[in-house]
Scaffold this motif. Sequence first.
Motif, PDB file in Angstrom:
ATOM      1  N   PRO A  77      -9.145  -3.940 -10.643  1.00 49.94           N
ATOM      2  CA  PRO A  77      -8.351  -3.263 -11.673  1.00 49.94           C
ATOM      3  C   PRO A  77      -8.095  -1.795 -11.335  1.00 49.94           C
ATOM      4  N   ASN A  78      -6.870  -1.349 -11.604  1.00 55.74           N
ATOM      5  CA  ASN A  78      -6.505   0.065 -11.514  1.00 55.74           C
ATOM      6  C   ASN A  78      -6.450   0.620 -10.092  1.00 55.74           C
ATOM      7  N   VAL A  79      -6.500  -0.250  -9.099  1.00 52.19           N
ATOM      8  CA  VAL A  79      -6.506   0.228  -7.710  1.00 52.19           C
ATOM      9  C   VAL A  79      -5.093   0.630  -7.260  1.00 52.19           C
ATOM     10  N   GLY A  80      -4.093   0.237  -8.058  1.00 49.77           N
ATOM     11  CA  GLY A  80      -2.723   0.634  -7.730  1.00 49.77           C
ATOM     12  C   GLY A  80      -1.821  -0.528  -7.331  1.00 49.77           C
ATOM     13  N   LYS A  81      -2.175  -1.739  -7.743  1.00 49.53           N
ATOM     14  CA  LYS A  81      -1.402  -2.923  -7.349  1.00 49.53           C
ATOM     15  C   LYS A  81       0.039  -2.857  -7.874  1.00 49.53           C
ATOM     16  N   SER A  82       0.187  -2.544  -9.168  1.00 47.49           N
ATOM     17  CA  SER A  82       1.543  -2.530  -9.735  1.00 47.49           C
ATOM     18  C   SER A  82       2.369  -1.416  -9.113  1.00 47.49           C
ATOM     19  N   SER A  83       1.745  -0.258  -8.889  1.00 50.57           N
ATOM     20  CA  SER A  83       2.474   0.855  -8.280  1.00 50.57           C
ATOM     21  C   SER A  83       2.959   0.468  -6.890  1.00 50.57           C
ATOM     22  N   LEU A  84       2.097  -0.235  -6.138  1.00 51.28           N
ATOM     23  CA  LEU A  84       2.482  -0.643  -4.786  1.00 51.28           C
ATOM     24  C   LEU A  84       3.609  -1.673  -4.838  1.00 51.28           C
ATOM     25  N   GLY A 134      -5.247   2.250  -0.360  1.00 55.89           N
ATOM     26  CA  GLY A 134      -4.323   2.864  -1.309  1.00 55.89           C
ATOM     27  C   GLY A 134      -4.864   4.192  -1.839  1.00 55.89           C
ATOM     28  N   LYS A 135      -4.012   4.904  -2.544  1.00 58.28           N
ATOM     29  CA  LYS A 135      -4.357   6.230  -3.099  1.00 58.28           C
ATOM     30  C   LYS A 135      -4.827   7.163  -1.985  1.00 58.28           C
ATOM     31  N   ALA A 136      -4.209   6.996  -0.813  1.00 56.05           N
ATOM     32  CA  ALA A 136      -4.630   7.784   0.353  1.00 56.05           C
ATOM     33  C   ALA A 136      -4.422   9.275   0.127  1.00 56.05           C
ATOM     34  N   ASP A 137      -3.519   9.618  -0.791  1.00 58.61           N
ATOM     35  CA  ASP A 137      -3.294  11.050  -1.087  1.00 58.61           C
ATOM     36  C   ASP A 137      -4.523  11.692  -1.734  1.00 58.61           C
ATOM     37  N   LEU A 138      -5.408  10.875  -2.288  1.00 57.07           N
ATOM     38  CA  LEU A 138      -6.589  11.424  -2.970  1.00 57.07           C
ATOM     39  C   LEU A 138      -7.839  11.381  -2.087  1.00 57.07           C
ATOM     40  N   MET A 154      -2.383  -1.074 -16.093  1.00 62.25           N
ATOM     41  CA  MET A 154      -3.808  -1.142 -15.736  1.00 62.25           C
ATOM     42  C   MET A 154      -4.469  -2.260 -16.535  1.00 62.25           C
ATOM     43  N   GLU A 155      -5.331  -2.998 -15.854  1.00 62.73           N
ATOM     44  CA  GLU A 155      -6.070  -4.026 -16.593  1.00 62.73           C
ATOM     45  C   GLU A 155      -7.284  -3.380 -17.236  1.00 62.73           C
ATOM     46  N   ASN A 156      -7.659  -3.886 -18.372  1.00 62.56           N
ATOM     47  CA  ASN A 156      -8.826  -3.340 -19.057  1.00 62.56           C
ATOM     48  C   ASN A 156     -10.092  -3.976 -18.498  1.00 62.56           C
ATOM     49  N   ASP A 189       0.203   5.695   0.095  1.00 63.58           N
ATOM     50  CA  ASP A 189       0.149   6.490  -1.125  1.00 63.58           C
ATOM     51  C   ASP A 189       1.349   6.030  -1.941  1.00 63.58           C
ATOM     52  N   ALA A 190       1.061   5.124  -2.867  1.00 70.70           N
ATOM     53  CA  ALA A 190       2.172   4.527  -3.634  1.00 70.70           C
ATOM     54  C   ALA A 190       2.760   5.527  -4.620  1.00 70.70           C
ATOM     55  N   ALA A 191       1.994   6.565  -4.933  1.00 65.86           N
ATOM     56  CA  ALA A 191       2.497   7.560  -5.882  1.00 65.86           C
ATOM     57  C   ALA A 191       3.667   8.332  -5.269  1.00 65.86           C
ATOM     58  N   HIS A 192       3.612   8.561  -3.962  1.00 67.54           N
ATOM     59  CA  HIS A 192       4.676   9.333  -3.318  1.00 67.54           C
ATOM     60  C   HIS A 192       5.472   8.512  -2.303  1.00 67.54           C
TER      61      HIS A 192
HETATM   62  P1  G4P Z   1      -3.240  -1.780 -11.054  1.00 64.02           P
HETATM   63  O1  G4P Z   1      -1.900  -2.456 -11.131  1.00 64.02           O
HETATM   64  O2  G4P Z   1      -4.009  -2.139  -9.840  1.00 64.02           O
HETATM   65  O3  G4P Z   1      -4.068  -1.937 -12.280  1.00 64.02           O
HETATM   66  O4  G4P Z   1      -2.969  -0.202 -10.888  1.00 64.02           O
HETATM   67  P2  G4P Z   1      -1.678   0.662 -11.265  1.00 64.02           P
HETATM   68  O5  G4P Z   1      -0.587   0.415 -10.303  1.00 64.02           O
HETATM   69  O6  G4P Z   1      -1.391   0.497 -12.708  1.00 64.02           O
HETATM   70  O7  G4P Z   1      -2.240   2.120 -10.975  1.00 64.02           O
HETATM   71  C1  G4P Z   1      -3.328   2.647 -11.702  1.00 64.02           C
HETATM   72  C2  G4P Z   1      -3.212   4.166 -11.708  1.00 64.02           C
HETATM   73  O8  G4P Z   1      -3.314   4.655 -10.371  1.00 64.02           O
HETATM   74  C3  G4P Z   1      -1.887   4.686 -12.260  1.00 64.02           C
HETATM   75  O9  G4P Z   1      -2.144   5.920 -12.914  1.00 64.02           O
HETATM   76  C4  G4P Z   1      -1.089   4.942 -10.998  1.00 64.02           C
HETATM   77  O10 G4P Z   1      -0.082   5.907 -11.198  1.00 64.02           O
HETATM   78  C5  G4P Z   1      -2.167   5.451 -10.074  1.00 64.02           C
HETATM   79  N1  G4P Z   1      -1.830   5.230  -8.650  1.00 64.02           N
HETATM   80  C6  G4P Z   1      -1.471   4.089  -8.063  1.00 64.02           C
HETATM   81  N2  G4P Z   1      -1.286   4.258  -6.738  1.00 64.02           N
HETATM   82  C7  G4P Z   1      -1.530   5.562  -6.487  1.00 64.02           C
HETATM   83  C8  G4P Z   1      -1.505   6.355  -5.302  1.00 64.02           C
HETATM   84  O11 G4P Z   1      -1.240   5.901  -4.175  1.00 64.02           O
HETATM   85  N3  G4P Z   1      -1.852   7.668  -5.435  1.00 64.02           N
HETATM   86  C9  G4P Z   1      -2.175   8.215  -6.641  1.00 64.02           C
HETATM   87  N4  G4P Z   1      -2.487   9.505  -6.686  1.00 64.02           N
HETATM   88  N5  G4P Z   1      -2.193   7.488  -7.781  1.00 64.02           N
HETATM   89  C10 G4P Z   1      -1.867   6.182  -7.701  1.00 64.02           C
HETATM   90  P3  G4P Z   1      -2.231   6.013 -14.471  1.00 64.02           P
HETATM   91  O12 G4P Z   1      -2.747   7.369 -14.770  1.00 64.02           O
HETATM   92  O13 G4P Z   1      -2.962   4.843 -15.038  1.00 64.02           O
HETATM   93  O14 G4P Z   1      -0.779   5.852 -14.932  1.00 64.02           O
HETATM   94  P4  G4P Z   1       0.466   6.847 -14.747  1.00 64.02           P
HETATM   95  O15 G4P Z   1      -0.062   8.203 -15.095  1.00 64.02           O
HETATM   96  O16 G4P Z   1       0.940   6.762 -13.341  1.00 64.02           O
HETATM   97  O17 G4P Z   1       1.429   6.308 -15.728  1.00 64.02           O
END
Ligand code: G4P
Length: 280
Positions: free
Chosen positions: A129-136, A60-64, A1-3, A86-89
């Motif tokens: 920042p924190n939108v989920g770019k790295s996860s995707l 992104g984060k469609a699960d939420l 995550m970027e600050n 939903d990059a988390a799953h």
């Molecule tokens: P960034 O590169 O855009 O800054 O975002 P990053 O991928 O670091 O994701 C920021 C936070 O959002 C992370 O949680 C990540 O797990 C979460 N996240 C990303 N994509 C999704 C998604 O599709 N669904 C859900 N539910 N969450 C997602 P974190 O708490 O900062 O880290 P961690 O607990 O996963 O280690």
Amino acid sequence: MENSLQWFPGHMRKAQRLIQENLKLVDLVIELLDARIPLSSQNPMLREIIQDKPRLIVLGKADLAANVDAWLKKFRDENFSAVAVDAAHGTGIKNLIAQAKSLTESKTHKLSKHGAKPRAARVMIVGIPNVGKSSLINRLAGMNHVKIENRPGVTRAKQWIKIADGLDLLDTPGILYPKFDDADVALKLSWTYAISDEIHDLEPTVCKLLETLAEKFPAGLVERYKISLTTDGHELLNQIGLKRGCLRKGGLLDTEKVLRLVLSEFRAGKLGKVTLDDLL
Ligand code: G4P
């Protein structure tokens, strides 16, 4: 995550310059938005920055998020290509790749028609920042075994990840700044953690979140905390604190503890799926 603290004008300009530099190398820009705040997580300058480069909107984060299909429809009605992930799953990733391929096909086809050596289409991800770019990026990389190569001839070596046959992804995302000078937008960015908790006063931020949830998504709130519904954020905070035993010696509410609890549970989706922008 970027600050988010780094978002002063110098950094914004540098981030924009980096995106513009990388844009020259790609055939498609993937704009990653937060499906809970599809408008507030946009960058107002993006259209200007990417000009007529093809763009794929990804929620992104469609699960939420609630109402994802309605938001997709809205973007598609406005003639954007849009998908949800939903990059988390790992949900929606194959569809994203299929869309990216279809949006870049005409470009690579044109190149080969003009006698150029066939090459993979190139895409990059941009987002706040924190939108989920790295996860995707990690998800996409995991779809097809990562092949990282350096492309010579550019000032800094770019790393490309093969995410499908004929489709390469730039491994570093472009960081966009959100529209945080708008107070309403800034609140939503704080709730979803695009703006760091260190730079704003948590209590009014969380009270406003609770009031918004009580008004728009009361079921999740009541179910999670077994509280009686009111429109007063402080009252909701008190009730949650008592229910969860967030108390200091002497029975006083441990405000800091309950604020952090609500924020972390909201961000983890434990208060239910939400959509916080209004569909116009
Ligand atoms: P960034 O590169 O855009 O800054 O975002 P990053 O991928 O670091 O994701 C920021 C936070 O959002 C992370 O949680 C990540 O797990 C979460 N996240 C990303 N994509 C999704 C998604 O599709 N669904 C859900 N539910 N969450 C997602 P974190 O708490 O900062 O880290 P961690 O607990 O996963 O280690």
